[in-house]
Scaffold this motif. Structure first.
Motif, PDB file in Angstrom:
ATOM      1  N   ASP A 189       0.855  -1.187   0.000  1.00 23.07           N
ATOM      2  CA  ASP A 189       0.000   0.000   0.000  1.00 23.07           C
ATOM      3  C   ASP A 189       0.889   1.235   0.000  1.00 23.07           C
ATOM      4  OD1 ASP A 189      -2.480  -1.217  -0.009  1.00 23.07           O
ATOM      5  OD2 ASP A 189      -2.539  -1.415   2.168  1.00 23.07           O
ATOM      6  N   ILE A 190       0.615   2.148  -0.937  1.00 24.37           N
ATOM      7  CA  ILE A 190       1.341   3.414  -0.996  1.00 24.37           C
ATOM      8  C   ILE A 190       0.394   4.524  -0.546  1.00 24.37           C
ATOM      9  CG2 ILE A 190       2.558   5.051  -2.473  1.00 24.37           C
ATOM     10  CD1 ILE A 190       3.323   2.726  -4.266  1.00 24.37           C
ATOM     11  N   ILE A 191       0.752   5.199   0.549  1.00 23.51           N
ATOM     12  CA  ILE A 191      -0.093   6.232   1.139  1.00 23.51           C
ATOM     13  C   ILE A 191       0.611   7.577   1.002  1.00 23.51           C
ATOM     14  CG2 ILE A 191      -1.258   7.012   3.239  1.00 23.51           C
ATOM     15  CD1 ILE A 191      -1.203   4.088   4.176  1.00 23.51           C
ATOM     16  N   GLU A 192      -0.078   8.525   0.388  1.00 26.57           N
ATOM     17  CA  GLU A 192       0.509   9.847   0.160  1.00 26.57           C
ATOM     18  C   GLU A 192      -0.375  10.930   0.762  1.00 26.57           C
ATOM     19  OE1 GLU A 192       0.673   9.492  -4.148  1.00 26.57           O
ATOM     20  OE2 GLU A 192       2.851   9.600  -4.034  1.00 26.57           O
ATOM     21  N   LYS A 193       0.250  11.919   1.395  1.00 32.44           N
ATOM     22  CA  LYS A 193      -0.444  13.080   1.936  1.00 32.44           C
ATOM     23  C   LYS A 193       0.232  14.348   1.408  1.00 32.44           C
ATOM     24  CE  LYS A 193      -1.827  10.761   6.225  1.00 32.44           C
ATOM     25  NZ  LYS A 193      -1.775  10.796   7.713  1.00 32.44           N
ATOM     26  N   ILE A 194      -0.560  15.248   0.876  1.00 27.25           N
ATOM     27  CA  ILE A 194      -0.038  16.495   0.301  1.00 27.25           C
ATOM     28  C   ILE A 194      -0.511  17.666   1.153  1.00 27.25           C
ATOM     29  CG2 ILE A 194       0.044  17.966  -1.737  1.00 27.25           C
ATOM     30  CD1 ILE A 194      -0.558  15.545  -3.443  1.00 27.25           C
ATOM     31  N   SER A 195       0.433  18.506   1.601  1.00 26.77           N
ATOM     32  CA  SER A 195       0.117  19.705   2.390  1.00 26.77           C
ATOM     33  C   SER A 195       0.614  20.928   1.636  1.00 26.77           C
ATOM     34  CB  SER A 195       0.784  19.645   3.776  1.00 26.77           C
ATOM     35  OG  SER A 195       0.344  18.504   4.494  1.00 26.77           O
ATOM     36  N   ILE A 196      -0.280  21.881   1.384  1.00 26.23           N
ATOM     37  CA  ILE A 196       0.057  23.091   0.631  1.00 26.23           C
ATOM     38  C   ILE A 196      -0.476  24.316   1.369  1.00 26.23           C
ATOM     39  CG2 ILE A 196      -0.175  24.328  -1.557  1.00 26.23           C
ATOM     40  CD1 ILE A 196      -0.643  21.702  -2.951  1.00 26.23           C
ATOM     41  N   THR A 197       0.333  25.359   1.447  1.00 27.03           N
ATOM     42  CA  THR A 197      -0.085  26.630   2.048  1.00 27.03           C
ATOM     43  C   THR A 197      -0.099  27.697   0.963  1.00 27.03           C
ATOM     44  OG1 THR A 197       0.952  26.015   4.150  1.00 27.03           O
ATOM     45  CG2 THR A 197       0.383  28.344   3.843  1.00 27.03           C
ATOM     46  N   PHE A 198      -1.267  28.363   0.795  1.00 27.16           N
ATOM     47  CA  PHE A 198      -1.425  29.406  -0.203  1.00 27.16           C
ATOM     48  C   PHE A 198      -1.440  30.785   0.469  1.00 27.16           C
ATOM     49  CE2 PHE A 198      -3.310  25.678  -2.178  1.00 27.16           C
ATOM     50  CZ  PHE A 198      -2.846  25.741  -3.477  1.00 27.16           C
ATOM     51  N   SER A 199      -0.954  31.768  -0.266  1.00 25.90           N
ATOM     52  CA  SER A 199      -1.068  33.149   0.189  1.00 25.90           C
ATOM     53  C   SER A 199      -2.450  33.682  -0.160  1.00 25.90           C
ATOM     54  CB  SER A 199       0.011  34.011  -0.466  1.00 25.90           C
ATOM     55  OG  SER A 199      -0.231  34.108  -1.868  1.00 25.90           O
ATOM     56  N   SER A 200      -2.780  34.889   0.326  1.00 26.39           N
ATOM     57  CA  SER A 200      -4.087  35.476   0.052  1.00 26.39           C
ATOM     58  C   SER A 200      -4.288  35.756  -1.434  1.00 26.39           C
ATOM     59  CB  SER A 200      -4.260  36.769   0.843  1.00 26.39           C
ATOM     60  OG  SER A 200      -3.213  37.696   0.519  1.00 26.39           O
ATOM     61  N   SER A 201      -3.183  35.890  -2.179  1.00 26.70           N
ATOM     62  CA  SER A 201      -3.269  36.154  -3.619  1.00 26.70           C
ATOM     63  C   SER A 201      -3.269  34.873  -4.445  1.00 26.70           C
ATOM     64  CB  SER A 201      -2.105  37.055  -4.066  1.00 26.70           C
ATOM     65  OG  SER A 201      -0.862  36.464  -3.722  1.00 26.70           O
ATOM     66  N   GLY A 202      -3.194  33.720  -3.780  1.00 21.24           N
ATOM     67  CA  GLY A 202      -3.271  32.453  -4.493  1.00 21.24           C
ATOM     68  C   GLY A 202      -1.947  31.807  -4.813  1.00 21.24           C
ATOM     69  N   TYR A 203      -0.818  32.394  -4.390  1.00 20.86           N
ATOM     70  CA  TYR A 203       0.499  31.804  -4.656  1.00 20.86           C
ATOM     71  C   TYR A 203       0.809  30.722  -3.617  1.00 20.86           C
ATOM     72  CZ  TYR A 203       1.400  35.589  -7.961  1.00 20.86           C
ATOM     73  OH  TYR A 203       1.333  36.452  -9.020  1.00 20.86           O
ATOM     74  N   ILE A 204       1.553  29.726  -4.064  1.00 19.62           N
ATOM     75  CA  ILE A 204       1.939  28.642  -3.157  1.00 19.62           C
ATOM     76  C   ILE A 204       3.119  29.095  -2.308  1.00 19.62           C
ATOM     77  CG2 ILE A 204       2.826  26.282  -3.017  1.00 19.62           C
ATOM     78  CD1 ILE A 204       1.392  25.636  -5.596  1.00 19.62           C
ATOM     79  N   LEU A 205       2.931  29.079  -0.984  1.00 19.53           N
ATOM     80  CA  LEU A 205       4.004  29.464  -0.076  1.00 19.53           C
ATOM     81  C   LEU A 205       4.859  28.258   0.305  1.00 19.53           C
ATOM     82  CD1 LEU A 205       2.028  31.881   2.285  1.00 19.53           C
ATOM     83  CD2 LEU A 205       3.429  32.458   0.283  1.00 19.53           C
ATOM     84  N   THR A 206       4.237  27.202   0.698  1.00 17.78           N
ATOM     85  CA  THR A 206       4.962  25.977   1.039  1.00 17.78           C
ATOM     86  C   THR A 206       4.182  24.773   0.502  1.00 17.78           C
ATOM     87  OG1 THR A 206       3.845  25.737   3.187  1.00 17.78           O
ATOM     88  CG2 THR A 206       5.918  26.973   3.154  1.00 17.78           C
ATOM     89  N   SER A 207       4.889  23.745   0.168  1.00 20.94           N
ATOM     90  CA  SER A 207       4.253  22.501  -0.279  1.00 20.94           C
ATOM     91  C   SER A 207       5.079  21.317   0.211  1.00 20.94           C
ATOM     92  CB  SER A 207       4.128  22.461  -1.805  1.00 20.94           C
ATOM     93  OG  SER A 207       5.406  22.522  -2.416  1.00 20.94           O
TER      94      SER A 207
END
Length: 246
Positions: A189-207
């Motif tokens: 079993d391959i289990i993946e979790k994706i965490s992304i933080t967006f700025s108020s303008s929609g840009y990706i800050l961290t992933s």
């Protein structure tokens, strides 16, 4: 998407229970059966196939005296979920050969394996027995014919005092390879979790991607295992293209 799936006996005993999303209380099976039981006692009629209790939608069908139930907090199409329950019952019967409480209890490992392939995190993957044969290799435990209820001649095939395996097993799923060699299995079993933080303008800050590989091995001894990854896998960047080890 469904949150839970469970099968209850006529007495209300939970035979199979799978929680896919964790957003519905664990006591949902007891709540459901109590509601269905009192529904008939109060009004003299069977409970409808779909009803809501405290914000939880309950969908159910009755198959050979067993209650196949799904729960959800979202607004799902009732016909879609009811059809899914019918197909799950059909798939289980294809593998077990006969569908009743005894066969479910004795083959609970196989049933849970089927449920994990049919539904993933509440989303339906496949309900095709033909497709599932590519992933499920366990054989059902035979049920003594003397303990089976009278389901009619078309419901099962008898050989001596034992039930023949289900249609999903007799077609192509075998325990031994040609030449008498025993098949050994390993489940991954391959289990993946994706965490992304967006700025108020929609840009990706961290992933961040957090992945784990879980393996359940039925191999004997200590055989050498090679793990191959897709050639398109890239780690880091090198000259505008993904490369390994950068």
């Amino acid at each position: 998407m469904i949150s839970q799936f469970f099968v209850l006996s006529q007495r209300g005993d939970s035979i199979v229970f799978r929680d896919y999303r964790g957003d519905v209380p664990k006591g949902s099976a007891e709540i459901f059966f109590r509601k269905v039981k009192f529904w008939k006692e109060d009004g003299g009629e069977e409970a409808p196939p779909v009803f809501n209790v405290d914000g939880v939608n309950y969908f159910h069908v009755k198959v050979v005296g067993l209650l196949f139930v799904a729960t959800s907090r979202t607004n799902l199409s009732p016909s879609l979920v009811l059809e899914l329950l019918q197909r799950i019952a059909r798939v289980i019967k294809d593998y077990l050969g006969v569908l009743n409480e005894d066969s479910l209890r004795k083959n609970f490992v196989l049933v849970y394996e089927l449920l994990d392939e049919v539904v993933d995190f509440g989303y339906v993957q496949t309900t095709s027995t033909e497709i599932l044969k590519s992933y499920i290799f366990n054989e059902p435990i035979m049920i003594d014919a003397g303990r089976l209820p009278p389901l009619g001649p078309a419901a099962m095939f008898m050989q001596g005092s034992k039930r023949m395996p289900g249609t999903a097993i007799t077609k192509s799923v075998v325990a031994n390879e040609p030449g008498g060699r025993k098949r050994e299995e390993i489940f991954v079993d391959i289990i993946e979790k994706i965490s992304i933080t967006f700025s108020s303008s929609g840009y990706i800050l961290t992933s961040e991607i957090d992945g784990t590989i879980q393996m359940k091995s039925y191999l004997t001894g200590n055989p050498e295992i090679k793990l191959a990854l897709n050639e398109d896998l890239g780690i880091g960047r090198a000259g505008g293209r993904s490369g390994y080890g950068n």
